[in-house]
Design a protein around this motif. Sequence first.
Motif, PDB file in Angstrom:
ATOM      1  N   LEU A 293     -46.398 -10.240 -10.154  1.00  0.00           N
ATOM      2  CA  LEU A 293     -45.289  -9.291 -10.243  1.00  0.00           C
ATOM      3  C   LEU A 293     -45.622  -8.028  -9.466  1.00  0.00           C
ATOM      4  CD1 LEU A 293     -42.517  -8.556 -11.576  1.00  0.00           C
ATOM      5  CD2 LEU A 293     -43.854  -7.485 -13.406  1.00  0.00           C
ATOM      6  N   ARG A 294     -44.742  -7.662  -8.551  1.00  0.00           N
ATOM      7  CA  ARG A 294     -44.905  -6.428  -7.791  1.00  0.00           C
ATOM      8  C   ARG A 294     -44.104  -5.284  -8.409  1.00  0.00           C
ATOM      9  NH1 ARG A 294     -45.072  -8.443  -1.395  1.00  0.00           N
ATOM     10  NH2 ARG A 294     -47.235  -9.184  -1.508  1.00  0.00           N
ATOM     11  N   TRP A 295     -42.888  -5.567  -8.828  1.00  0.00           N
ATOM     12  CA  TRP A 295     -42.097  -4.567  -9.541  1.00  0.00           C
ATOM     13  C   TRP A 295     -40.960  -5.262 -10.277  1.00  0.00           C
ATOM     14  CZ3 TRP A 295     -37.043  -4.747  -8.233  1.00  0.00           C
ATOM     15  CH2 TRP A 295     -36.674  -5.057  -6.914  1.00  0.00           C
ATOM     16  N   HIS A 296     -40.325  -4.529 -11.168  1.00  0.00           N
ATOM     17  CA  HIS A 296     -39.155  -5.043 -11.875  1.00  0.00           C
ATOM     18  C   HIS A 296     -38.178  -3.902 -12.100  1.00  0.00           C
ATOM     19  CE1 HIS A 296     -40.978  -3.092 -15.371  1.00  0.00           C
ATOM     20  NE2 HIS A 296     -39.767  -3.136 -15.909  1.00  0.00           N
ATOM     21  N   TYR A 297     -36.926  -4.270 -12.289  1.00  0.00           N
ATOM     22  CA  TYR A 297     -35.914  -3.303 -12.731  1.00  0.00           C
ATOM     23  C   TYR A 297     -35.008  -4.017 -13.724  1.00  0.00           C
ATOM     24  CZ  TYR A 297     -32.526   0.450 -12.899  1.00  0.00           C
ATOM     25  OH  TYR A 297     -31.734   1.484 -13.344  1.00  0.00           O
ATOM     26  N   GLN A 298     -34.902  -3.462 -14.941  1.00  0.00           N
ATOM     27  CA  GLN A 298     -34.115  -4.079 -16.010  1.00  0.00           C
ATOM     28  C   GLN A 298     -32.740  -3.425 -16.084  1.00  0.00           C
ATOM     29  OE1 GLN A 298     -35.527  -3.659 -20.156  1.00  0.00           O
ATOM     30  NE2 GLN A 298     -35.197  -5.864 -20.389  1.00  0.00           N
ATOM     31  N   VAL A 299     -31.676  -4.221 -15.929  1.00  0.00           N
ATOM     32  CA  VAL A 299     -30.326  -3.667 -15.942  1.00  0.00           C
ATOM     33  C   VAL A 299     -29.724  -3.634 -17.339  1.00  0.00           C
ATOM     34  CG1 VAL A 299     -29.920  -4.429 -13.568  1.00  0.00           C
ATOM     35  CG2 VAL A 299     -29.146  -5.862 -15.471  1.00  0.00           C
ATOM     36  N   ILE A 300     -30.278  -4.414 -18.276  1.00  0.00           N
ATOM     37  CA  ILE A 300     -29.836  -4.380 -19.677  1.00  0.00           C
ATOM     38  C   ILE A 300     -31.070  -4.448 -20.555  1.00  0.00           C
ATOM     39  CG2 ILE A 300     -28.603  -5.578 -21.526  1.00  0.00           C
ATOM     40  CD1 ILE A 300     -26.622  -6.578 -19.523  1.00  0.00           C
ATOM     41  N   ARG A 301     -31.199  -3.484 -21.439  1.00  0.00           N
ATOM     42  CA  ARG A 301     -32.313  -3.483 -22.388  1.00  0.00           C
ATOM     43  C   ARG A 301     -31.906  -4.213 -23.665  1.00  0.00           C
ATOM     44  NH1 ARG A 301     -31.868   2.073 -20.946  1.00  0.00           N
ATOM     45  NH2 ARG A 301     -33.299   2.603 -19.255  1.00  0.00           N
ATOM     46  N   HIS A 302     -32.827  -4.991 -24.203  1.00  0.00           N
ATOM     47  CA  HIS A 302     -32.622  -5.671 -25.481  1.00  0.00           C
ATOM     48  C   HIS A 302     -31.268  -6.382 -25.499  1.00  0.00           C
ATOM     49  CE1 HIS A 302     -33.389  -6.501 -29.690  1.00  0.00           C
ATOM     50  NE2 HIS A 302     -32.218  -6.017 -30.030  1.00  0.00           N
ATOM     51  N   ASP A 303     -31.131  -7.351 -24.623  1.00  0.00           N
ATOM     52  CA  ASP A 303     -29.854  -8.060 -24.499  1.00  0.00           C
ATOM     53  C   ASP A 303     -29.496  -8.815 -25.770  1.00  0.00           C
ATOM     54  OD1 ASP A 303     -27.609  -9.456 -23.189  1.00  0.00           O
ATOM     55  OD2 ASP A 303     -28.916 -11.201 -23.447  1.00  0.00           O
ATOM     56  N   ALA A 365     -30.596  -1.056 -28.321  1.00  0.00           N
ATOM     57  CA  ALA A 365     -31.133   0.007 -27.477  1.00  0.00           C
ATOM     58  C   ALA A 365     -30.190   1.206 -27.549  1.00  0.00           C
ATOM     59  CB  ALA A 365     -31.277  -0.472 -26.042  1.00  0.00           C
ATOM     60  N   ALA A 366     -30.757   2.403 -27.520  1.00  0.00           N
ATOM     61  CA  ALA A 366     -29.943   3.611 -27.668  1.00  0.00           C
ATOM     62  C   ALA A 366     -29.045   3.847 -26.466  1.00  0.00           C
ATOM     63  CB  ALA A 366     -30.844   4.821 -27.900  1.00  0.00           C
ATOM     64  N   THR A 367     -29.530   3.497 -25.266  1.00  0.00           N
ATOM     65  CA  THR A 367     -28.774   3.735 -24.036  1.00  0.00           C
ATOM     66  C   THR A 367     -28.909   2.534 -23.115  1.00  0.00           C
ATOM     67  OG1 THR A 367     -30.648   4.788 -22.902  1.00  0.00           O
ATOM     68  CG2 THR A 367     -29.179   6.232 -24.166  1.00  0.00           C
ATOM     69  N   GLN A 368     -28.039   2.498 -22.103  1.00  0.00           N
ATOM     70  CA  GLN A 368     -28.126   1.511 -21.041  1.00  0.00           C
ATOM     71  C   GLN A 368     -27.960   2.232 -19.702  1.00  0.00           C
ATOM     72  OE1 GLN A 368     -29.031  -1.539 -21.421  1.00  0.00           O
ATOM     73  NE2 GLN A 368     -28.660  -1.943 -23.608  1.00  0.00           N
ATOM     74  N   PRO A 369     -28.563   1.703 -18.623  1.00  0.00           N
ATOM     75  CA  PRO A 369     -28.497   2.383 -17.318  1.00  0.00           C
ATOM     76  C   PRO A 369     -27.167   2.124 -16.596  1.00  0.00           C
ATOM     77  CG  PRO A 369     -29.800   0.382 -17.138  1.00  0.00           C
ATOM     78  CD  PRO A 369     -29.436   0.518 -18.589  1.00  0.00           C
ATOM     79  N   TYR A 370     -26.696   3.158 -15.888  1.00  0.00           N
ATOM     80  CA  TYR A 370     -25.480   3.052 -15.082  1.00  0.00           C
ATOM     81  C   TYR A 370     -25.697   3.772 -13.751  1.00  0.00           C
ATOM     82  CZ  TYR A 370     -22.639   1.442 -19.048  1.00  0.00           C
ATOM     83  OH  TYR A 370     -22.117   0.714 -20.094  1.00  0.00           O
ATOM     84  N   PRO A 371     -25.238   3.190 -12.636  1.00  0.00           N
ATOM     85  CA  PRO A 371     -25.256   3.923 -11.365  1.00  0.00           C
ATOM     86  C   PRO A 371     -24.256   5.080 -11.419  1.00  0.00           C
ATOM     87  CG  PRO A 371     -24.969   1.547 -11.026  1.00  0.00           C
ATOM     88  CD  PRO A 371     -24.748   1.814 -12.477  1.00  0.00           C
TER      89      PRO A 371
END
Length: 693
Positions: A293-303, A365-371
């Motif tokens: 694994l070089r990197w990761h980005y999670q778009v939804i936490r605790h699906d 999860a308390a929050t989720q990421p958005y662009p």
Amino acid sequence: MHPSHRIQTARMCALVRLFAFVTILAAGVAAAARPGAAQWSTVGGDQGNTRYSSLAQINSQNVAGLGAAWVSEKVGPPPSSRAMPLIDGDLMIFTAPPFVCAVNITTGQVAWRYRLAPDTVPGAPVAGSPDREGVAVGEGLVFVGLSDSNLVALNEKTGELAWKASLVDPGGSATGGASGAPLYADGLVSIGTNGDNGNRGQIVAVDAKTGREAWRFFVIPSPGQPGSETWPKNNSWKRGGGAVWLVGTFDPTMDTVFYVTGNGVPQYGGENRPGDNLYLCSVVALDAKTGKLRWHYQVIRHDIWEADIAEAPVLFDAKIDGQPRKGIAAMRTDGYLFMLDRTTGKPLGAMEERKVAQDALQKTAATQPYPVGAEPVLPDCNEWKKQTLPRGFELGCFFTPASPDKPNVLAPVYGMRATPMAFDPQTQYFYVTGNAALQWFRRVEDPDFFSLSFSQRVPGLNKLSYGILAAIDTRNDRIAWKKEFHGGRPSGALATAGGLIFQMPGDGNIQAYDAKDGSLVWQFQTGSTGGSPPIAFEKGGEQYIATIAGGAVWAFKLRGTVAARPAPPLPPEQDFAGAVTDTANIETASLARDMGLTGSHYVTDEYEFSPYRARVKAGTKVSWRNNGRLVHTIVAVDGSWTTGALSPLDIGTVTFDKPGTYTYTCKEYPWMYGQIIVEPAVEKGAQGESAAK
């Protein structure tokens, strides 16, 4: 969940400043990553999955002259609408379970066909069935993933079996069947595995010549590995899901493969796996040689929404503040496009954390990421509030948790899935397709019980759904244009240098749109509903567009002369869907079985009439028996009749004298619907005139 207009304005200003210097380079991905841009060398068109063809012979000025050049013979059982063919030499190769097929692109004749499994039943592939999405080619071989956790290689010229390799983890982790098309990259073949059946999603790479395993990446890390701290100290990680549903991408300049990962298991139950649950619902970058694994980005936490990333990732190149940036795009299933730096995994634009609905049981999860400033493709609850919903239901939003205490929630479908997106470096747009709909978003106390059948019992729900084709501007992550249509799930987009976007909306037509403004400029009726994502290729100096529809390949070129087919009959839009049972005896509760993903789970569903669609002859006395634990009063939706209150084991009756369709519900639980279909008892014209009483 939505910010005020003032906050939105501030965010938009910030976004405009951020993207002021962003331009997309002329090439969608580095030339080295696109060795077959004029043909269609992978299921995604190239190793970057851009689904962009550099062929421009067919363009917006002459597309009106596009016609069918040939139609292949039937290839056996119709391939899935998710089938994605590729071109190598004179062959178009694709899967049509239980077969892998090769069709000559000059004549449309089947060159060879190899059976990998016994005959399949539609919707229920048998063990050993080839993946529905397609194959990869390399080293003179055709690579195919199977549902029985094997990967096979066939001789490309003859279709004969060359080798077979097991994808099963020798260390004992539960391994599902192959999920998507394989990826051939620099001598290795990698493929993802299913995680929905309580397995542990994996990506396995093997030597292309021998099938010998080279490396294995687990979507859910083992205890002590990086990311394991996002899982509890129990055994949930062993069967936590994380399917890798889709083909990956490869950047040879970075020697990196990229995959997107799937949902958690249990699908709607998060109480036994608190934490962010890496690397579910993530983009992962892996060393192509080692799988590290070089990197990761999670778009939804605790699906807990079955909201996996369900469209293949796409590589593109960008320029920010005058500096070139290597980009990768992933579509979240709620319709937000995430654009990341594929070297670092960092977002190319600003991100924000938004609070989402909370549920203590589900460990949300308390929050989720958005662009920041991005515009979603799918409507959220604010748009659905404008629709008339069935009485008795409450409207939820994306990220509303399914709760045993809220059995009557309708929530938006996570509909950006299964259909691949395309990137056009000329317009700088991503072209995406999906499905906007509502679902009865419901779970029971048993967290392992998972079913999607509840929505069939919501009257009129199917009439609210529609397909979407949209263009997203990469410079601001907003919608440039959008089309809506009925007739089934769209196929996925193809972008061409001729300024066109091709897709199939599900009604039998293959369509072409102007890439800049979305105007419909051409369509052709194949006579079969569904249809695979179109592709483009060149043969003999002519450009072709091809798709699979009705179990055959259709190829189109300028001045093609094969006639269009009559439009296929589309199923009527009915208030109710599902089976109709000939019976006059109905129960107020039903023994329900789940989808069997983690074994067979059963519950007594207090809110289901059994059957919920019954058919009788006029003059029949229909009986309702309260087979549940609660009081139920059966009442017509129009108020014209009722059984009165029924305590447990009570029976109430109503006689239906007049033919017609009658919808009823439960007074105490008005989201509980049923239907009585009354047919004439005698020849038409001799029906009685009395109404149901």
